[in-house]
Enzyme design. Structure first.
Site, short mmCIF file in Angstrom:
data_model
loop_
_atom_site.label_atom_id
_atom_site.label_comp_id
_atom_site.label_asym_id
_atom_site.label_seq_id
_atom_site.Cartn_x
_atom_site.Cartn_y
_atom_site.Cartn_z
N HIS A 189 0.97 -1.35 0.10
CA HIS A 189 -0.01 -0.09 0.03
C HIS A 189 0.96 1.38 -0.17
O HIS A 189 0.94 1.89 1.08
CB HIS A 189 -0.80 0.09 1.21
N HIS A 249 -1.90 -1.41 7.26
CA HIS A 249 -1.35 -1.58 5.66
C HIS A 249 -0.41 -0.51 5.18
O HIS A 249 0.02 -0.71 4.18
CB HIS A 249 -3.14 -1.29 4.74
N GLU A 309 -16.80 -3.94 25.38
CA GLU A 309 -16.14 -5.02 25.40
C GLU A 309 -14.92 -4.99 24.39
O GLU A 309 -13.91 -5.80 24.91
CB GLU A 309 -17.10 -6.30 25.04
N PHE A 322 -20.93 -11.90 26.21
CA PHE A 322 -20.48 -10.50 25.91
C PHE A 322 -19.25 -10.50 25.35
O PHE A 322 -18.81 -9.52 24.47
CB PHE A 322 -20.83 -9.29 26.76
N HIS A 325 -21.25 -16.46 34.11
CA HIS A 325 -22.66 -16.56 33.66
C HIS A 325 -22.69 -17.30 32.23
O HIS A 325 -23.47 -16.86 31.36
CB HIS A 325 -23.47 -15.24 33.34
#
Length: 616
Positions: free
Chosen positions: A28, A68, A357, A382, A406
């Site tokens: 690039h 890039h 998150e 999550f 959980h």
């Protein structure tokens, strides 16, 4: 360097980007050329870095979020004398450290980049560590493209940095107008970016990114700005300096059509070498080794009822007392994950990332790059939002601990949106990962301590509800091991579980024992790496393995066990998988397990049918 010298250096960076991409036949260069003025000024006049000692605690951090543009980064290394011409020309070739997108294969690269929108969140973690933990005088610079400013993770980071007043953080946005397929959303409207950033509490400097005096002044302004992170919003032109490609569409990710004439147009090759300023030495207090003392883990008596999430939190607090390198991050659920126990005892090393998150995991990646050992926790469900950050963390050779609480249908009434039922598969697929699923409190505490010494991505799955303590506090749980909890010479089948299902398997085995049927029970707490020897022995002795997991059938414990026998070694006569096959709803934990067919009664019934119809 003065402006004229900086301009010459920028042209050298452009020429080198053009020629190295031309030699590789890919890359690039145009994306590198737009940011060359920005990075020339940073390298020569503002960056403090000892390339001979990349681990120096005072080194500034430079994250190429637009990974890039690696030709530009490697051209900077060449100018700084970190690499030589021979290595420079190995770009994008087999075995080269100069990969298509930067990775920590190079010692000056802290984290892998290339998946856009990750550099700034990681940089936020680095700046947080410097502000709260390091007390060393380093700054964090992130080079971002304008295209990636559309990523939600970028705005998680922007809000967090503004809220935390991270004035050591400078974001450099290369607004070159063009993305991969055409114009970006705001093209070269610098104020469109500025308005948004200022709304999140940032200081902004909007400049012509090819005006060297303005670029140099912007970095000075960023350094002198207090209590706010700074964004240098630089209007640039992709392919700057070569008329055939400058600001033209359709040239992204391609070498220049005529590299030789382009280099001539840029003024030819140069051989400028930059003496990069050395970092300041940290204060004596920060140079002392991090505290390491004996860890007094919590102890539980056999028969106690304790949630593994509670054991995790208390073990983490104990680990923090004995290991000064431990930092803990949470996504605003610390009262549920129980990382709040650590927060109360070690508030200086606890980081609240709120319900973001991606930023949670990225901050952990940034902190581990500076030598800290993060434990980042949220609900298992999550963590799926942050999967790309976890995947890239593995490419970064990152070492961090992720904890999902959980998990499974056993959480009960909250329903399927809160149930982690894909997490084991997700983490097992991550390169070099370790996946652990303890079933009781003492096992959990031991594994929390063991994780500290591991490398790579480590995942611990914890449970909401209380489970019986089945192991004594002095039991050992090696990574890659398992525990055989029921065993006899007359075993006709082996039950294999982890977490909640270990207890269901034990109850099912006890029920069948009363009926005269001997059943072996294996606690497969290490889901990856898996205990191949124990599983092979169980297959040889009983001929039938039944896996039971509070997880979808794909990618979890059943697949981990099946893979042991996928290389041609003797396989069991039968391999049966019990898992959560249907979409659960809201019900009590007991009803959820029964509906999924993974409670003790369902397991016992299934084994009776199996023994009657299949195993003679």
């Amino acid at each position: 360097m003065n402006s004229e010298e900086l301009t010459e250096l920028a042209q050298q960076l452009r020429v080198d980007s053009v020629r190295v991409a031309d030699r590789a036949g890919s890359g690039h260069p145009t994306s590198s050329m737009s940011a060359a003025d920005l990075m020339a000024a940073l390298l020569a006049n503002h960056l403090h870095y000892d390339y001979d000692h990349p681990g120096h605690p005072g080194n500034d951090r430079l994250v190429f979020s637009k990974g890039h543009a690696s030709p530009l980064l490697y051209s900077m290394y060449l100018a700084a004398g970190a690499i030589d011409e021979e290595e420079f020309l190995t770009y994008r070739t087999l075995g080269s450290r100069l990969e298509g997108h930067p990775t920590p294969e190079l010692p000056w690269v802290d984290v892998a980049t290339g998946s856009l929108g990750q550099g700034l969140p990681v940089g936020v973690g680095m700046a947080l560590a410097g502000q709260r933990l390091g007390r060393t005088p380093y700054r964090v610079y992130v080079l971002s493209g304008d295209s990636e400013m559309a990523e939600g993770s970028v705005w998680e980071a922007i809000e967090h940095a503004g809220d935390q007043h991270l004035d050591s953080l400078t974001l450099v946005i290369d607004v070159n107008r063009l993305g991969q397929r055409g114009p970006t959303r705001h093209q070269r409207d610098l104020d469109a970016y500025g308005r948004r950033l200022r709304a999140f509490g940032w200081h902004t400097v909007e400049i012509d990114g090819h005006d060297m005096d303005a670029v140099d002044a912007a970095f000075n302004e960023a350094r002198s700005t207090l209590r706010k992170p700074t964004a240098i919003i630089a209007g640039t032109r992709k392919g700057r300096g070569v008329a055939a490609v400058e600001d033209r569409e359709g040239l992204h990710g391609k070498p220049l059509p005529d590299a030789e004439s382009a280099i001539a147009e840029l003024g030819g090759r140069r051989s400028i070498r930059v003496s990069v300023a050395k970092p300041q030495e940290p204060a004596a207090a920060t140079r002392s080794p991090r505290r390491t003392t004996a860890v007094d883990l919590p102890r539980y008596e056999i028969g106690d009822e304790v949630a593994t999430r509670d054991a995790y939190g208390k073990a983490l607090a104990a680990l923090g007392a004995g290991r000064g390198d431990v930092v803990v991050l949470d996504g605003e659920v610390s009262d549920s994950t129980r990382s709040e126990f650590f927060a109360k005892e070690h508030p200086d090393r606890f980081f609240e990332c709120y319900i973001a998150e991606q930023q949670l995991v990225a901050a952990a990646v940034g902190m581990q790059a500076l030598g800290h050992v993060p434990y980042a926790s949220t609900f298992a469900a999550f963590l799926t939002r942050a999967h790309d950050f976890i995947r890239m963390a593995a490419i970064s050779r990152a070492s961090l601990n992720l904890v999902g609480s959980h998990a499974g249908v056993a959480i009960g009434q909250d329903g399927p949106s809160q149930m982690g039922l894909e997490d084991l598969a997700m983490f097992r697929a991550v390169h070099g990962s370790t996946v652990l699923h303890p079933c009781d409190a003492n096992q959990t505490a031991a594994l929390v301590l063991a994780m500290h010494e591991l490398s790579g991505i480590r995942y611990l799955r914890t449970l909401r509800g209380k489970t019986p303590v089945v192991y004594g506090p002095d039991e050992r749980f090696p990574i890659g091991g398992s525990k055989v909890l029921r065993r006899s010479d007359k075993d006709r089948v082996t039950l294999i579980g982890a977490g909640t299902t270990v207890h269901e398997c034990l109850r099912a085995a006890d029920t069948l024992a009363d009926e005269g049927v001997a059943v072996r029970v294996v606690d497969l707490y290490s889901v990856k790496p898996v205990d191949e020897r124990t599983l092979q022995s169980a297959a040889e002795d009983t001929g039938c393995l039944v896996t039971v997991e509070d997880h979808h059938p794909q990618g979890g414990i059943g697949d981990a066990v099946a893979e042991v026998f996928s290389d041609g070694r003797p396989a069991p006569q039968r391999l049966v998988r019990l898992a959560v096959g249907d979409m659960p709803g809201s019900a009590t934990p007991e009803e959820e397990l029964r509906a999924a067919g993974i409670d003790a009664d369902s397991i016992a019934a299934g084994l009776r049918l199996l023994l009657e119809k299949v195993i003679r």
